[in-house]
Design a protein around this motif. Structure first.
Motif, PDB file in Angstrom:
ATOM      1  N   PRO A  45      56.346  67.043  26.652  1.00 62.05           N
ATOM      2  CA  PRO A  45      55.082  66.297  26.689  1.00 62.05           C
ATOM      3  C   PRO A  45      53.887  67.241  26.825  1.00 62.05           C
ATOM      4  N   TYR A  46      52.779  66.824  26.218  1.00 61.94           N
ATOM      5  CA  TYR A  46      51.538  67.584  26.277  1.00 61.94           C
ATOM      6  C   TYR A  46      50.495  66.706  26.960  1.00 61.94           C
ATOM      7  N   PHE A  47      49.751  67.284  27.910  1.00 58.86           N
ATOM      8  CA  PHE A  47      48.806  66.511  28.708  1.00 58.86           C
ATOM      9  C   PHE A  47      47.391  67.084  28.621  1.00 58.86           C
ATOM     10  N   ARG A  48      46.423  66.174  28.711  1.00 65.27           N
ATOM     11  CA  ARG A  48      45.023  66.550  28.893  1.00 65.27           C
ATOM     12  C   ARG A  48      44.466  65.693  30.024  1.00 65.27           C
ATOM     13  N   ILE A  49      43.689  66.322  30.887  1.00 65.99           N
ATOM     14  CA  ILE A  49      43.059  65.628  32.009  1.00 65.99           C
ATOM     15  C   ILE A  49      41.561  65.670  31.791  1.00 65.99           C
ATOM     16  N   ASN A  50      40.961  64.504  31.665  1.00 71.68           N
ATOM     17  CA  ASN A  50      39.532  64.428  31.334  1.00 71.68           C
ATOM     18  C   ASN A  50      39.202  65.337  30.156  1.00 71.68           C
ATOM     19  N   ASN A  51      40.075  65.265  29.158  1.00 73.05           N
ATOM     20  CA  ASN A  51      39.935  65.983  27.878  1.00 73.05           C
ATOM     21  C   ASN A  51      40.070  67.502  28.002  1.00 73.05           C
ATOM     22  N   THR A  52      40.669  67.974  29.107  1.00 72.30           N
ATOM     23  CA  THR A  52      40.937  69.395  29.287  1.00 72.30           C
ATOM     24  C   THR A  52      42.439  69.619  29.325  1.00 72.30           C
ATOM     25  N   PRO A  53      42.976  70.591  28.582  1.00 70.71           N
ATOM     26  CA  PRO A  53      44.436  70.805  28.570  1.00 70.71           C
ATOM     27  C   PRO A  53      44.978  71.074  29.964  1.00 70.71           C
ATOM     28  N   ALA A  54      46.140  70.523  30.243  1.00 68.98           N
ATOM     29  CA  ALA A  54      46.806  70.748  31.525  1.00 68.98           C
ATOM     30  C   ALA A  54      47.992  71.678  31.321  1.00 68.98           C
ATOM     31  N   ASP A  55      48.301  72.460  32.332  1.00 67.88           N
ATOM     32  CA  ASP A  55      49.447  73.354  32.273  1.00 67.88           C
ATOM     33  C   ASP A  55      50.730  72.534  32.142  1.00 67.88           C
ATOM     34  N   SER A  56      51.720  73.064  31.443  1.00 67.27           N
ATOM     35  CA  SER A  56      52.961  72.328  31.199  1.00 67.27           C
ATOM     36  C   SER A  56      53.726  72.005  32.474  1.00 67.27           C
ATOM     37  N   ILE A  67      39.440  59.432  36.565  1.00 67.40           N
ATOM     38  CA  ILE A  67      40.254  60.445  35.903  1.00 67.40           C
ATOM     39  C   ILE A  67      40.980  59.808  34.717  1.00 67.40           C
ATOM     40  N   HIS A  68      40.901  60.445  33.575  1.00 66.52           N
ATOM     41  CA  HIS A  68      41.609  59.995  32.384  1.00 66.52           C
ATOM     42  C   HIS A  68      42.667  61.036  32.026  1.00 66.52           C
ATOM     43  N   VAL A  69      43.896  60.582  31.931  1.00 65.64           N
ATOM     44  CA  VAL A  69      45.003  61.456  31.549  1.00 65.64           C
ATOM     45  C   VAL A  69      45.548  60.985  30.206  1.00 65.64           C
ATOM     46  N   ASP A  70      45.726  61.916  29.280  1.00 70.43           N
ATOM     47  CA  ASP A  70      46.314  61.626  27.983  1.00 70.43           C
ATOM     48  C   ASP A  70      47.638  62.362  27.869  1.00 70.43           C
ATOM     49  N   GLU A  71      48.665  61.652  27.398  1.00 64.05           N
ATOM     50  CA  GLU A  71      49.978  62.274  27.202  1.00 64.05           C
ATOM     51  C   GLU A  71      50.418  62.093  25.753  1.00 64.05           C
ATOM     52  N   TRP A  72      50.846  63.182  25.136  1.00 68.11           N
ATOM     53  CA  TRP A  72      51.463  63.146  23.808  1.00 68.11           C
ATOM     54  C   TRP A  72      52.956  63.301  24.018  1.00 68.11           C
ATOM     55  N   PHE A  73      53.739  62.374  23.496  1.00 64.95           N
ATOM     56  CA  PHE A  73      55.169  62.359  23.792  1.00 64.95           C
ATOM     57  C   PHE A  73      55.979  61.920  22.577  1.00 64.95           C
ATOM     58  N   SER A  74      57.255  62.268  22.622  1.00 60.93           N
ATOM     59  CA  SER A  74      58.205  61.824  21.605  1.00 60.93           C
ATOM     60  C   SER A  74      59.330  61.066  22.284  1.00 60.93           C
ATOM     61  N   LEU A  75      59.739  59.979  21.678  1.00 59.40           N
ATOM     62  CA  LEU A  75      60.788  59.141  22.260  1.00 59.40           C
ATOM     63  C   LEU A  75      62.145  59.836  22.268  1.00 59.40           C
ATOM     64  N   THR A  76      62.300  60.931  21.518  1.00 57.59           N
ATOM     65  CA  THR A  76      63.562  61.663  21.512  1.00 57.59           C
ATOM     66  C   THR A  76      63.412  63.051  22.133  1.00 57.59           C
ATOM     67  N   CYS A  77      62.338  63.281  22.845  1.00 62.59           N
ATOM     68  CA  CYS A  77      62.147  64.540  23.574  1.00 62.59           C
ATOM     69  C   CYS A  77      62.771  64.380  24.960  1.00 62.59           C
ATOM     70  N   THR A  78      63.761  65.216  25.277  1.00 64.04           N
ATOM     71  CA  THR A  78      64.440  65.069  26.568  1.00 64.04           C
ATOM     72  C   THR A  78      63.522  65.402  27.737  1.00 64.04           C
ATOM     73  N   HIS A  79      62.580  66.302  27.533  1.00 62.95           N
ATOM     74  CA  HIS A  79      61.615  66.610  28.603  1.00 62.95           C
ATOM     75  C   HIS A  79      60.706  65.406  28.869  1.00 62.95           C
ATOM     76  N   CYS A  80      60.333  64.710  27.793  1.00 62.49           N
ATOM     77  CA  CYS A  80      59.536  63.489  27.949  1.00 62.49           C
ATOM     78  C   CYS A  80      60.341  62.421  28.680  1.00 62.49           C
ATOM     79  N   GLY A  81      61.624  62.326  28.334  1.00 59.74           N
ATOM     80  CA  GLY A  81      62.484  61.354  28.998  1.00 59.74           C
ATOM     81  C   GLY A  81      62.636  61.657  30.472  1.00 59.74           C
ATOM     82  N   HIS A  82      62.797  62.924  30.814  1.00 63.52           N
ATOM     83  CA  HIS A  82      62.939  63.316  32.216  1.00 63.52           C
ATOM     84  C   HIS A  82      61.665  63.001  32.991  1.00 63.52           C
ATOM     85  N   PHE A  83      60.521  63.290  32.396  1.00 61.13           N
ATOM     86  CA  PHE A  83      59.248  62.990  33.051  1.00 61.13           C
ATOM     87  C   PHE A  83      59.099  61.489  33.277  1.00 61.13           C
ATOM     88  N   ALA A  84      59.431  60.694  32.257  1.00 57.92           N
ATOM     89  CA  ALA A  84      59.298  59.243  32.375  1.00 57.92           C
ATOM     90  C   ALA A  84      60.211  58.674  33.453  1.00 57.92           C
TER      91      ALA A  84
END
Length: 211
Positions: free
Chosen positions: A183-194, A51-68
């Motif tokens: 954050p935005y995610f793709r799983i095996n190059n398919t978009p994942a629900d937020s 399984i390959h997961v890709d995450e697009w994130f911003s260092l100043t996104c609070t949702h990204c920070g919470h996830f991390a």
């Protein structure tokens, strides 16, 4: 976090003298070759994981920070470290401070990228949003722990060609993938629900559904 990305990049969350983007970025040379190690993929886990997961994130996104801070440690321990998932990171800065952070992170050796960005995401409320702090100086403190001096960070900040390369890649990703928030995610190059970012159970369920 949903956003109007250009509006974020046009705003000045820190002193304009410290982070010059504005019109100069449009005139910057974009001749960085694709082979530049700063632009190479940043990932952790086995490249041959099922399984390959890709995450697009911003260092100043609070949702990204919470996830991390609250979800990713379990993802790493139970899915990445066990060889089930290869996890790739994509810089998607929402403002100029996050953009500089991404530039600094990518200037570090690739094997230090995750530790540095993870640290910044987990301590986001202190270095980026803390009361009475200079976020650039705080960023420099974190960079020094990763092996970069304050003068090296200043040199990175002055590299308009590198800045433009990250923004151009981001533009392409946003246009092609229709990214509307982080954050935005793709799983095996398919978009994942937020909702994948809400909990480990939600993350694991998304993997099971996509795999």
């Amino acid at each position: 976090m949903s956003f109007g990305r250009r509006a974020f990049l046009s705003s000045l969350p820190v002193a304009a003298a410290s982070l010059s983007l504005g019109t100069s970025i449009a005139r910057a040379d974009t001749s960085i070759p694709a082979s530049d190690p700063r632009l190479s993929p940043r990932f952790i886990g086995r490249p041959d994981a099922p399984i390959h997961v890709d995450e697009w994130f911003s260092l100043t996104c609070t949702h990204c920070g919470h996830f991390a801070e609250t979800v990713f440690p379990e993802v790493k321990a139970k899915l990445i470290d066990t060889g089930k998932v290869c996890y790739r990171f994509h810089d998607f800065p929402l403002d100029q401070l996050a953009l500089l952070g991404a530039m600094v992170a990518r200037t570090l050796p690739a094997d230090r990228y995750f530790a540095f960005t993870d640290d910044l995401l987990r301590t986001q409320m202190q270095w980026a949003f803390g009361r009475d702090v200079d976020p650039i100086e705080e960023l420099k403190k974190h960079a020094s722990l990763a092996g970069l001096s304050a003068s090296e960070v200043d040199a990175i900040n002055a590299d308009e060609t590198f800045r433009q390369a990250i923004v151009s890649r981001q533009d392409k990703d946003q246009s092609f993938l229709e990214i509307s928030g982080t954050p935005y995610f793709r799983i095996n190059n398919t978009p994942a629900d937020s909702t994948i970012a809400l909990s480990f159970d939600a993350f694991n369920a998304a993997l099971a559904k996509a795999h």
